[in-house]
Design a protein around this motif. Sequence first.
Motif, PDB file in Angstrom:
ATOM      1  N   ARG A  57       0.828  -1.207   0.000  1.00 56.88           N
ATOM      2  CA  ARG A  57       0.000   0.000   0.000  1.00 56.88           C
ATOM      3  C   ARG A  57       0.868   1.266   0.000  1.00 56.88           C
ATOM      4  O   ARG A  57       0.577   2.234  -0.711  1.00 56.88           O
ATOM      5  CB  ARG A  57      -0.929   0.001   1.212  1.00 56.88           C
ATOM      6  N   THR A  58       1.937   1.256   0.789  1.00 58.04           N
ATOM      7  CA  THR A  58       2.830   2.416   0.818  1.00 58.04           C
ATOM      8  C   THR A  58       3.473   2.635  -0.546  1.00 58.04           C
ATOM      9  O   THR A  58       3.620   3.777  -1.004  1.00 58.04           O
ATOM     10  CB  THR A  58       3.908   2.224   1.894  1.00 58.04           C
ATOM     11  N   CYS A  59       3.838   1.535  -1.201  1.00 58.64           N
ATOM     12  CA  CYS A  59       4.421   1.645  -2.539  1.00 58.64           C
ATOM     13  C   CYS A  59       3.423   2.249  -3.525  1.00 58.64           C
ATOM     14  O   CYS A  59       3.790   3.049  -4.398  1.00 58.64           O
ATOM     15  CB  CYS A  59       4.885   0.275  -3.027  1.00 58.64           C
ATOM     16  N   VAL A  60       2.150   1.879  -3.385  1.00 60.16           N
ATOM     17  CA  VAL A  60       1.112   2.456  -4.240  1.00 60.16           C
ATOM     18  C   VAL A  60       0.973   3.947  -3.962  1.00 60.16           C
ATOM     19  O   VAL A  60       0.926   4.776  -4.884  1.00 60.16           O
ATOM     20  CB  VAL A  60      -0.234   1.733  -4.010  1.00 60.16           C
ATOM     21  N   GLU A  61       0.915   4.296  -2.673  1.00 56.33           N
ATOM     22  CA  GLU A  61       0.727   5.696  -2.293  1.00 56.33           C
ATOM     23  C   GLU A  61       1.881   6.574  -2.756  1.00 56.33           C
ATOM     24  O   GLU A  61       1.684   7.761  -3.069  1.00 56.33           O
ATOM     25  CB  GLU A  61       0.560   5.788  -0.775  1.00 56.33           C
ATOM     26  N   ARG A  62       3.081   6.007  -2.797  1.00 55.02           N
ATOM     27  CA  ARG A  62       4.243   6.791  -3.215  1.00 55.02           C
ATOM     28  C   ARG A  62       4.459   6.767  -4.725  1.00 55.02           C
ATOM     29  O   ARG A  62       5.428   7.348  -5.226  1.00 55.02           O
ATOM     30  CB  ARG A  62       5.502   6.284  -2.497  1.00 55.02           C
TER      31      ARG A  62
END
Length: 426
Positions: free
Chosen positions: A343-348
């Motif tokens: 999810r963090t990778c998506v958000e970034r």
Amino acid sequence: MGMTMVEKVMARAAGVSQVHPGQYVDAKIDRVIAHEEFYRIHMAAEEVGIPGGLPDIWDRDRFHVLLEHFQPALNVTQSVRQQKMREVARRYGLIHFRDALCGVIHRVAIEDYVLPGELALGADSHSVAWGAINCVGTGMGEHELAYALVYGTLWFKVPETIRVSLEGPWHAALSGKDVALYLAGQHTSTFALYKALEFTGPGAAAMPIDARIALAAHAVELGGKFGLFGYDDHTARFLAARTAMAHQKSWASPVAPDADARYCQEVHIDLGRLEPQIAQPHNFDNVVPVRQVAGTKIHQAQVGSCANGNVDDIATVVRIVKGKRVQPGTRFFVQPNSWAVYRTCVERGFIPDLLDAGVQVLSPGCHLCLGMQGALAPGDVCITSTTRNFRGRMGSGEALIYLASPATVAASALAGAIADPREVLQ
């Protein structure tokens, strides 16, 4: 006489004021975390004549089971085992049972469960990764876990401790993986056999949690029983962001070594002089600087696993491949090690950058490390940031597996051959 971190935790768990290396203690366990292995524990209990399996669980609020190692199930054998695990979870009335969780147990445990100063047991050897947040974690076999689950205690031999001091500045091309490989190359993969490793010094203090996870996870590849970092502001910030098991935060009791603690060995690593490292087939300690094998053609590149599927690892990959393309004929897989990381990778915005570069992004899990996805064919050469490079680990026994940092893997994927990441990271 002063005590090391592991000695302090062992003393507290044993209810005594002082312990020393070589002493045997009966220690109270703070937490047990298992995956599909718990089904084998249940079956083993029934096979030795205990009707219904284990008589009870000592504390259900300190026991966690995650169906994560084979998610999503890749064959009928795996799906049937998971079906039976669900039945077993109901049989024991487990309150912390997470079903069909794509991810790696060790990362999830750090995100949600284990706490500083705890003595925690896992069903997998890389449970040592929990030392990244000052938890004395280690993997155990099914018989030891069965005993601990019923009685809440287990005997230990207090280990000696090796102090590893990291000194000097980090280069952008270096990671915890390079330190672990360097230690193995210089001292062999057994130099910490049944010992604890304490990572300290200004270099350790500068490491964010993701980098600490990579180094702590590899303590077992060095023979270590435990791999520990101190508690500091990095740890505090990471824990403050956790939401799961919030009611247990009061259980945390960070531990630090005494100033006069005694170590069986002290190792100093000058990060300013450390080169990117790589383990050649087929052993973790068959290590040389990357430059010595640069130019070796590869067919597959991988970034993932409990050690190196973290946000910072994937950020490093993106930094290298963004705006470029993976070399034609080279397969490059990236696998985050939890949904929170994904999810963090998506958000970034990492995922589009990876896809644009020709990288295949997989759902979180252990699949790459175990060869369940991306299995290697005879003659394949793979460079990977996963944890082990034993013959046949990822498919054919005739394939060659090189272990390196995410930066080295990404640089190599662009080149189609093993490459020194310092050429693309300054």
